[in-house]
Design an enzyme around this catalytic site. Structure first.
Site, PDB file in Angstrom:
ATOM      1  N   CYS A   1     -22.034 -81.418   9.621  1.00 16.79           N
ATOM      2  CA  CYS A   1     -21.129 -80.431   8.864  1.00 16.79           C
ATOM      3  C   CYS A   1     -20.863 -79.196   9.540  1.00 16.79           C
ATOM      4  CB  CYS A   1     -21.992 -79.790   7.542  1.00 16.79           C
ATOM      5  SG  CYS A   1     -23.323 -78.549   8.129  1.00 16.79           S
ATOM      6  N   ILE A   2     -19.476 -78.577   9.161  1.00 20.25           N
ATOM      7  CA  ILE A   2     -19.296 -77.293   9.753  1.00 20.25           C
ATOM      8  C   ILE A   2     -19.371 -76.300   8.542  1.00 20.25           C
ATOM      9  CG2 ILE A   2     -17.329 -75.900  10.644  1.00 20.25           C
ATOM     10  CD1 ILE A   2     -16.152 -78.343  11.771  1.00 20.25           C
TER      11      ILE A   2
END
Length: 252
Positions: free
Chosen positions: A102-103
């Site tokens: 994820c970011i």
């Protein structure tokens, strides 16, 4: 074992001797939408359980909120979880489909001012004995899950979570502890996954002082742990672990 987390699929087993039909248990994933004050912030790919905990932990570990006091309400309808937050207008809202990596909201924020003082310490025997909490029958069957667990200094498992994503598993246990009003600063976290900066800094933002993983560290994770004064331990098994930062939190 019947479980909403596992679905059986037909497959074909292929060997040097030929082919034969087979069946395999596969972990189930679904997608939920995270809404903040009615506006969609993100979509998260996750397992079909603990969605409120996941969303709460996600907001804590990404630095959007500090405690449950910042939350005015949280409601789930179908695959949508809507969180009412005070003073959220300063965040840029974006749409990011998450999977096993994820970011986060504050990915570019370096957390330069984040420094965890050495207050709570943990006994090595308690830490090593607690690795049993990372066992999961779902993972044993599917080989497709990550685990996380928050454990107190006495060795009691406060919260345990499973997910297709190692980040999500962390978010779930942090969210569960936050919603329960637990003091996370007195606990350590177990993780089944590798520890890059994205994982380590989630724990640091939640003020978790010690992270223990069976897996390997990544250089960015070690650097982040040392800057934040978080104790990062990896390669843990029933007999030993390796501390890459702040080993003084561990009592022998």
């Amino acid at each position: 074992m019947d479980s909403p987390l596992v679905k059986e699929y037909d497959s074909v087993k292929v060997t040097r001797m030929g082919k034969e039909p087979a069946k395999d248990p596969v972990i189930v994933e679904t997608t939920i939408d995270l809404l903040v004050n009615g506006t969609r912030l993100s979509s998260i790919v996750t397992t079909p359980e603990m969605h409120k905990e996941l969303v709460m932990g996600y907001l804590v570990t990404e630095g959007a909120v500090r405690s449950r006091d910042d939350i005015q309400g949280i409601e789930q309808k179908g695959n949508k979880v809507d969180v009412k937050i005070k003073n959220f207008e300063h965040f840029d809202l974006w749409y990011e489909l998450r999977s096993s990596g994820c970011i986060g909201i504050n990915w570019e924020h370096r957390d330069e001012d984040l420094f965890l003082p050495v207050e709570q310490k943990f006994n090595i025997n308690v830490i090593l004995d607690s690795l049993k909490y990372l066992y999961s029958e779902v993972h044993d069957r599917t080989r497709g899950a990550h685990m996380a667990c928050l454990v107190d200094a006495s060795g009691r498992a406060g919260h345990i979570a499973l997910d297709v994503g190692r980040h999500n598993a962390i978010d779930k246990v942090v969210g569960a502890a936050t919603l329960a009003g637990d003091d996370i600063t007195k606990m350590f976290m177990l993780s089944s996954g590798r520890q890059p900066a994205g994982m380590v800094m989630k724990a640091a933002r939640a003020r978790i002082p010690l992270v223990v993983s069976k897996a390997a560290p990544i250089s960015s994770g070690i650097d982040g742990a040392r800057r934040a004064n978080l104790t990062l331990c990896c390669f843990a098994d029933k007999d030993k672990l390796k501390a890459f930062s702040c080993p003084e939190r561990i009592i022998v």
